[in-house]
Design an enzyme around this catalytic site. Structure first.
Site, short mmCIF file in Angstrom:
data_model
loop_
_atom_site.label_atom_id
_atom_site.label_comp_id
_atom_site.label_asym_id
_atom_site.label_seq_id
_atom_site.Cartn_x
_atom_site.Cartn_y
_atom_site.Cartn_z
CD1 TRP A 164 1.02 -0.16 2.90
CD2 TRP A 164 -0.79 0.87 3.70
NE1 TRP A 164 1.29 0.20 4.21
CE2 TRP A 164 0.19 0.84 4.72
CE3 TRP A 164 -2.01 1.47 3.98
CZ2 TRP A 164 0.00 1.38 5.99
CZ3 TRP A 164 -2.21 2.01 5.24
CH2 TRP A 164 -1.23 1.97 6.24
CG ASP A 165 4.93 0.76 0.84
OD1 ASP A 165 5.68 1.13 1.76
OD2 ASP A 165 4.48 -0.39 0.76
CD GLU A 303 2.05 -5.43 8.70
OE1 GLU A 303 1.84 -5.69 7.51
OE2 GLU A 303 3.19 -5.19 9.15
CE LYS A 423 5.49 -3.40 11.88
NZ LYS A 423 5.40 -4.32 10.72
CD GLN A 424 2.37 0.16 10.60
OE1 GLN A 424 3.05 -0.85 10.60
NE2 GLN A 424 2.15 0.85 9.49
#
Length: 616
Positions: A164-165, A303, A423-424
């Protein structure tokens, strides 16, 4: 497959010497002379092509080899024979100085379109990031069938797969190289058939784009991954990140707003947007008890969490980011259909089999998707509040780096799925994609009131519960804090800037740079700090004061205006529009509108600052 090395006897006789033997300056350094004492050998070996040169050198003298390489493949346009084309091009190439000059000119043209003036170390790093971005994606790649590889072209990590970058890359390219952005969207359109097939296999309607896309658009996400701390192989459920479809939809819409390219958006763009909307509408199931639609069994951007504690099946219910972006996609698909001309809309409905009852369902789902809340904040997913709190201080004391908290806990026989630890950015990604006003409107459409206090609480809540195990995390948190006008922006911005320069993730940069994070830092200056939005045919600006980066400037391409220059100084904004026959650019600032005609410039005083002499 390795390129074939052409035997020397198949090459036409060179028109110039192959070698330069350098001698001390008084004797004519750099002169081109033949090298009769040199032998050359070409060979193919396993996994490599080799040229060997043996030179007899005298003490105090140097020899320079000029090697010209031409590469062609069967995919190149306007060639019949790749080998013959490569031989011809190499043989008839100009000399080294001419090639170097053309190379410098090509790079200068790229730099001109991406002019960036940021002082100090931050500016140096940003230009390095821009260099890596342009090495991977530039007008040179616009006619190629390429996507956005997560690690650029600089390493073997992720095997070159497309994630998805582009969500972090295209918003920057839209305002500098719209032809490249369009090409990247066309890359996704060419893989729409594979996305449709993936949806059918999973019992869903229309288009389900994969989390890790291979060359032909199929899902290539690994099913197992290794924890190097424990040495154990573990199931990988990241393919449940269906929100990648919303990222494709988001990029289509932002491209449309930045360029006004109806020719693409009303055809290929509309087809993708409609098919992604149909996937979300089919994924949503109505819950009579809640009176809401729900999307179950997914994984969000965080994730770490791929299942509920002790659950037999992977997946989470009602991930807020997934549901809100799905609602946004449905609303934008409806809007696009309303805006399209009748012939384009008819052709689209015939091609996709779209029916009136599809549109009525989209309207209903886009207003009734469930967004969980708890303790006055947006829940990352339904049930997040029921997870245990992690003793962050204890883990920070025991481990020098807890970014990969998931690996640490698994090695201890525990699971991060049990804890409120991310995680983010996940729920906070909403503040990255949408301006404060747009996010309020989007939540209002879903029946929720998102005031500043609720959003501030949400930001604080997840800031305390995030380990930043991704290079994207610092970028998103810095962006969100800047747009919320909160202290603490600069440390996160620095984390994002130094992600690869300092390899802050501890060894991952050796596997390739992080292209999304690099492009995102450029966009942080371009859109994040300026509050720039392209909507309604105008440039909307709401600059954020950031003492550590109070002066900066850049150029952009906006709806046919090349080289629009923005210069930010404390309390002031200077805008210059190059001369052309285009219409004036409408600039929307909080509380006022300014029109800047081609060939004109203006100095604007920002809200909350005393007027400057000569400024509007």
């Amino acid at each position: 497959m390795l390129p074939e090395v052409v035997p020397r006897d198949r090459l036409p006789r060179p028109r110039r010497a192959l070698f330069r033997r350098g001698v001390p300056a008084p004797l004519g350094a750099g002169a081109r002379i033949s090298a009769p004492t040199t032998t050359f050998h070409a060979a193919n070996e396993e996994r490599r092509a080799i040229h060997r040169f043996r030179l007899l050198l005298q003490p105090g003298r140097t020899a320079t080899v000029d090697k010209t390489v031409a590469l062609h493949t069967s995919r190149d346009p306007a060639i019949a024979d790749p080998l013959g084309a490569a031989v011809h091009r190499a043989t008839h190439a100009p000399d080294f100085e001419a090639l170097a000059a053309s190379h410098r000119t090509a790079w200068q043209h790229l730099w001109n379109k991406c002019e960036l003036a940021v002082a100090g170390e931050a500016g140096d790093i940003l230009r390095l990031h821009l260099f890596h971005l342009l090495q991977t994606l530039s007008p040179n790649s616009a006619e190629l069938d390429v996507g956005v590889p997560a690690r650029g072209l600089h390493g073997e990590a992720y095997r070159g797969h497309v994630f998805w970058d582009e969500l972090f890359v295209l918003p920057y390219l839209n305002l500098h190289f719209p032809d490249v952005a369009r090409a990247l969207l066309a890359y996704r359109h060419r893989r729409l058939g594979a996305a449709r097939e993936a949806a059918r296999v999973h019992g869903r309607a229309e288009a389900m784009y994969p989390w890790q896309s291979g060359s032909d658009g199929r899902e290539e996400t690994q099913e197992m991954h290794l924890n190097p701390r424990s040495g154990r192989w573990l199931p990988d459920h990241s393919r449940l990140q269906h929100h990648v479809g919303s990222a494709v939809a988001y990029n289509i819409w932002r491209y449309w707003e930045a360029t006004g390219d109806a020719a693409f958006v009303h055809t290929k763009g509309a087809e993708m947007l409609v098919e992604i909307a149909r996937f979300w509408a089919d994924s949503a199931r109505y819950d009579d008890g809640l009176g809401r639609y729900r999307i179950r069994g997914v994984v969000g951007p965080d994730e770490y969490h791929d299942a509920y504690p002790d659950a037999k099946e992977p997946g989470l219910d009602d991930n807020a980011y997934t549901n809100v972006t799905a609602a946004w996609t449905l609303a934008r698909a409806l809007q696009l259909l309303r805006d399209m001309s009748e012939p384009c809309r008819r052709e689209l409905t015939e091609r996709t089999g779209l029916a009136d009852d599809d549109l009525s369902r989209w309207e209903d789902v886009s207003r009734k998707l469930y967004v969980p809340f708890h303790a006055g904040v947006i829940s990352q997913f339904e049930g997040y509040a029921d997870l245990a709190e992690l003793d962050w201080d204890r883990y920070r004391a025991r481990y020098p780096d807890i970014r990969r908290l998931d690996r640490i806990l698994e090695a201890e026989g525990d699971s991060v799925n049990r804890y409120q630890a991310s995680k983010q950015a996940d729920a906070l990604m909403l503040g990255y994609l949408f301006s404060p006003g747009e996010l309020r409107s989007l939540l209002a459409r879903l029946g929720h009131r998102l005031d500043d206090e609720t959003w501030q609480r949400t930001v604080d809540y997840y800031l305390r519960r995030t380990s930043h195990g991704s290079t994207l995390s610092g970028l998103v948190h810095g962006w969100v804090l800047a747009r919320a006008r909160r202290a603490g922006t600069w440390p996160f911005a620095q984390e994002a800037l130094k992600g690869d320069v300092a390899d802050v993730q501890g060894g991952t940069t050796g596997e390739g740079i992080h292209l999304g994070a690099m492009a995102g830092t450029l966009d942080l200056v371009q859109r994040g700090l300026t509050g720039m939005e392209t909507r309604g045919g105008a440039l909307w600006l709401d600059p954020v004061p950031l003492p550590e980066l109070s002066e900066y400037g850049f150029t952009l391409h906006y709806r046919g205006h090349w080289g629009v220059r923005l210069q930010m100084r404390p309390g002031r904004l200077h805008i210059a529009v190059p001369a052309s026959d285009r219409a004036p650019i409408e600039i929307e600032l909080p509380g006022r509108t300014v029109s800047v005609a081609p060939g004109e410039s203006c100095e604007l005083t920002l809200p909350g600052h005393p007027p400057q002499s000569g400024a509007r």
